[in-house]
Design an enzyme around this catalytic site. Sequence first.
Site, PDB file in Angstrom:
ATOM      1  CE  LYS A 105     105.138 114.137  24.200  1.00 27.69           C
ATOM      2  NZ  LYS A 105     104.675 112.956  23.452  1.00 27.69           N
TER       3      LYS A 105
ATOM      4  N   PRO B  72     101.845 118.118  19.771  1.00 23.91           N
ATOM      5  CG  PRO B  72     100.516 119.644  20.897  1.00 23.91           C
ATOM      6  CD  PRO B  72     100.463 118.545  19.900  1.00 23.91           C
ATOM      7  CD  GLU B  73     107.563 115.866  19.732  1.00 23.89           C
ATOM      8  OE1 GLU B  73     108.698 115.703  20.203  1.00 23.89           O
ATOM      9  OE2 GLU B  73     107.255 115.534  18.577  1.00 23.89           O
TER      10      GLU B  73
ATOM     11  NE  ARG C 163     106.437 106.326  20.323  1.00 26.56           N
ATOM     12  CZ  ARG C 163     105.818 107.454  20.663  1.00 26.56           C
ATOM     13  NH1 ARG C 163     105.769 108.464  19.815  1.00 26.56           N
ATOM     14  NH2 ARG C 163     105.266 107.582  21.848  1.00 26.56           N
TER      15      ARG C 163
ATOM     16  NE  ARG D  99      86.660 117.377  17.179  1.00 25.26           N
ATOM     17  CZ  ARG D  99      85.499 117.942  17.430  1.00 25.26           C
ATOM     18  NH1 ARG D  99      84.658 117.385  18.283  1.00 25.26           N
ATOM     19  NH2 ARG D  99      85.155 119.069  16.846  1.00 25.26           N
TER      20      ARG D  99
ATOM     21  CG  HIS E 241      86.439 125.500  14.656  1.00 21.04           C
ATOM     22  ND1 HIS E 241      86.305 124.773  13.497  1.00 21.04           N
ATOM     23  CD2 HIS E 241      87.715 125.286  15.084  1.00 21.04           C
ATOM     24  CE1 HIS E 241      87.445 124.165  13.233  1.00 21.04           C
ATOM     25  NE2 HIS E 241      88.323 124.455  14.177  1.00 21.04           N
TER      26      HIS E 241
END
Length: 272
Positions: free
Chosen positions: A58, A2-3, A260, A111, A92
């Site tokens: 972010k 996510p940005e 990238r 993670r 979860h």
Amino acid sequence: MPELPEMEHYRSQLSPLLCGQRITGVTVNRAKTINEPIEAFESALRGRTILFVERKGKHLLFHLDDGHRLHLHLMLGGWLAYGEQGPKKDSHFQVILRFGDGNSLFFGGLRLGYLHRITAKAALEEMKELGPDPFDSRLTLEAFGKRLSGKKGKLKTTLTDQRFLAGIGNCYSDEICFDAKLHPAAAASSLDSASVERLYNSIRKVLVEAKEVGGYMEHPLTPDDTLTGGYNDQCRVYDRKDEPCLVCGTPIKFETLTGRKMFYCPNCQKDS
Ligand SMILES: [Zn+2]
């Protein structure tokens, strides 16, 4: 990952839901996601009230009424859900915060990402390396041009450097370069003034458009959230390898640039 648009979308959705809410329960299912022993983390948060939610690049910072902050970075794969129940089993989620009104905030996919409880001073310290927000009113075209002229790297590498600007990553750097008709591997400092101005305007335009349609996260925040993820169908170059350019029809090219992913139209995008 996510940005800025995704995190700003989270911030604007979460602010009215969380501000003034008291944390009544905390569940940690993954010790590595947090920065202190589970017991200490849980007992320090229980009874605290969230005052407001702030975004820096972010990162999200949840300001607590004891002066501490919860510092969230979703990194690759992290996502959030909110409601009386989570969209998956509680086990979860790496962390769950429960509130007095019966709702909970679920932190999933953490993670590489993390949720740290830190002091206000530590938060300042951790954010001090970040460059300006693209929407900072002090970042005028002139100031932006000055910053850019001092950069030695390629355009995409510069745009995704969080010390240059905070909040742009792989997807939006490609979308911004396409919008500005600039090659992502162009030398950042070699752009003429017209190109710098196009780039400056494209940064704001692309990020605003993406935020308005809900960014590209896959998971809705709440069961009735139909906005999140709206940008997924609007990417013009990112993840569109070999598909026709929406402007000229040339197949979109895919390469890697210092590790990238880089997508661009070889016909529309020039070095300056
Ligand atoms: Zn094209």
